[in-house]
Design an enzyme around this catalytic site. Structure first.
Site, short mmCIF file in Angstrom:
data_model
loop_
_atom_site.label_atom_id
_atom_site.label_comp_id
_atom_site.label_asym_id
_atom_site.label_seq_id
_atom_site.Cartn_x
_atom_site.Cartn_y
_atom_site.Cartn_z
N GLU A 242 13.07 3.49 -7.63
CA GLU A 242 13.00 1.55 -7.89
C GLU A 242 11.44 2.07 -7.48
O GLU A 242 11.08 2.10 -6.43
CB GLU A 242 13.54 0.94 -6.66
CG GLU A 242 12.81 -0.87 -6.91
CD GLU A 242 13.84 -1.78 -5.87
OE1 GLU A 242 13.06 -2.96 -5.42
OE2 GLU A 242 15.26 -1.85 -5.45
N CYS A 276 5.67 -4.85 -6.69
CA CYS A 276 6.12 -3.79 -8.02
C CYS A 276 6.41 -4.95 -9.40
O CYS A 276 6.03 -3.76 -10.61
CB CYS A 276 7.51 -2.87 -7.88
SG CYS A 276 8.31 -4.11 -7.62
#
Length: 497
Positions: A242, A276
């Site tokens: 991720e 993110c």
């Protein structure tokens, strides 16, 4: 030279010791010893089989106990997160709430994504699909959500029956230790959950350890790519990546200029841009530029930047440390020197501390724009003439995590959704704030097709297919020679001995 986040001074590593400091004040927060990777993996290998064999109801009881303890310690937990990361206290409270809510979401996801199933087979048989845990899973956690993101891997892994070795970011060891203590105090057996502190070398040693059956990683694309190379010849080990994003947000035809500005500011500057899913690139229609940019700038000028416990409560705090702040300010200057036109300068309002004012810069005229994740409150603006050009610019990245369209028509959103190369595609919503009750992940340099959140259950267990019958009954109906039966004379002949 483009500078991204680097290992900094929020935590200081010595040969045997790790020290963490508060980014907002510089005060020492936590001191501890570096961990023993071999011992942690050995403990996990010794404990996981018994944990996997325990009834699911027993494992669920323990993780629900963890949620209860986290709820009881919510204020203490949130205070620690704010002190170690610098994020506002209100935001840290939402992170702890996400930690708590993750348990119920993961229980539902495990039942939904890894349910047992039986169906008819050949006459007299049945088929079954069940799921097994992998064994020992390593979890490498990030500093931006030091509780929520590793917990998002750990809880589904434990429910599935895995043992876990958790290495927190060396920038947030205190939060990692607090999270680990909550697991253990909730009755997760010794060895089933383990923690190992340390820096990059510790993470590398854990990722390369022969005793792990998989690695669940949240962090930078550069580290994720290195891990992908490392695991390339190990198909026997699960790897879930991720990573970050160079995320676009498009502002198109809309009369709601203030709301559009709010959505852009939330996307770009929430958590001091340390998400993110944060918007890194604002793509805007040429004819809207002169009316929208002043609206956005006025709003950003009003954002309160301050210490986590400040009054009035700040919108954003500092970035994680001075090294990251230095890198971001140098990147802003690099964008200017390569043809970028500043709309709002990035400054350091508190001398010696990693506070940053949000920076906005028009990079339309730059010949080459850096396709990197500048992990902080820095927004690049790109002007385009038509909607096809906006979509092309949105996809002008090796990343593919999050993308949003603000304004436009339903038909344009359908085109945007269909053509966007991203795992999260939104309309009139920010790029960040994805629901844990949905899958979360991206493509390209943003992930390796192992979405997390609700779909974490998919990579915490593997399916086993069985064909079953109560008794063995079988025959070969074709391809056999006729059976030759020996005569009694032949059976008693002396030559047959």
């Amino acid at each position: 030279m483009w500078l991204t986040a680097t290992w900094g001074r929020t935590s200081a590593l010595t040969l045997n010791e790790l020290v963490s400091y508060e980014p907002a004040t510089g005060a020492q927060l936590w001191r501890g010893s570096n961990g023993d990777v071999d011992a942690a993996v050995y403990a996990a290998r010794g404990a996981w089989a018994r944990w996997a064999a325990a009834p699911l109801s027993s494992r669920l009881e323990r993780v629900r106990g963890f949620a209860s303890r986290a709820k009881s310690d919510l204020e203490k937990f949130a205070d620690l997160i704010s002190r170690e990361t610098g994020k506002p206290l209100w935001e840290s409270r939402t992170e702890v709430e996400s930690v708590i809510n993750k348990v119920d979401i993961s229980v539902k996801a495990y039942a939904d994504r890894t349910s047992q199933r039986r169906f008819d087979g050949k006459p007299g048989t049945r088929n079954a699909v069940r799921h097994k845990p992998h064994g020992v899973l390593a979890v490498l956690g990030p500093y931006n959500f030091p509780a929520h993101l590793p917990n998002g891997h750990i809880i589904p892994a434990l429910i599935a029956g895995n043992a876990v070795v958790f290495k927190p970011s060396e920038k947030t060891p205190a939060v990692g230790q607090f999270l680990f203590d909550l697991y253990r105090n909730a009755g997760i057996p010794e060895g089933v959950i383990n923690i190992v502190h340390g820096g990059a070398e510790t993470g590398k040693a854990l990722s390369m350890h022969e005793g792990i059956d998989g690695l669940l990683f949240t962090g930078s694309a550069s580290t994720g790519v290195a891990l992908n190379r490392q695991f390339a010849n190990r198909p026997d080990k699960i790897l879930a990546l991720e990573m970050g994003g160079n995320n676009p947000i498009i502002v198109w035809d809309t009369p709601e200029l203030y709301s559009a500005a709010v959505l852009v500011a939330q996307s770009a500057f929430l958590s001091a841009g340390q998400r993110c899913t944060a918007a890194r690139r604002l793509i805007i229609k040429n004819s809207l530029y002169d009316v929208f940019i002043p609206e956005l700038k006025r709003l950003v000028d009003r954002l309160v930047i301050g210490e986590p416990h400040g009054e009035p409560p700040p919108f954003m705090g500092p970035v994680i440390d001075n090294d990251v702040a230095d890198g971001l300010t140098e990147s802003f200057l690099a964008l200017m020197s390569h043809g970028g036109h500043p709309i709002r300068h990035m400054t350091r309002p508190v001398e010696g501390r990693p506070f940053l004012s949000p920076g906005i810069i028009d990079v339309t005229d730059m010949k080459e724009r850096p396709d990197i994740e500048l992990f902080g409150p820095l927004l690049q603006v790109i002007r385009v003439s038509d909607f096809d050009a906006a979509i092309d610019e949105a996809n002008n990245t090796r990343y593919g995590l999050s993308a949003s369209l603000i304004g436009g028509t339903a038909e344009q959103y359908n085109r945007f959704w269909s053509n966007s190369r991203a795992g999260v595609v939104n309309w009139n919503q920010p790029t960040n704030g994805a629901s844990s009750a949905a899958p979360f992940g991206g493509v390209g340099l943003s992930g390796n097709h192992r979405p997390s959140a609700y779909y974490t259950a998919d990579y915490c267990a593997f399916p086993v297919v069985s064909s079953e019958a109560d008794t063995p009954k079988a025959m070969i109906g074709i391809g056999l020679r006729d059976e030759v039966v020996a005569s009694p004379k032949t059976l008693h002949s002396p030559d047959s001995r």
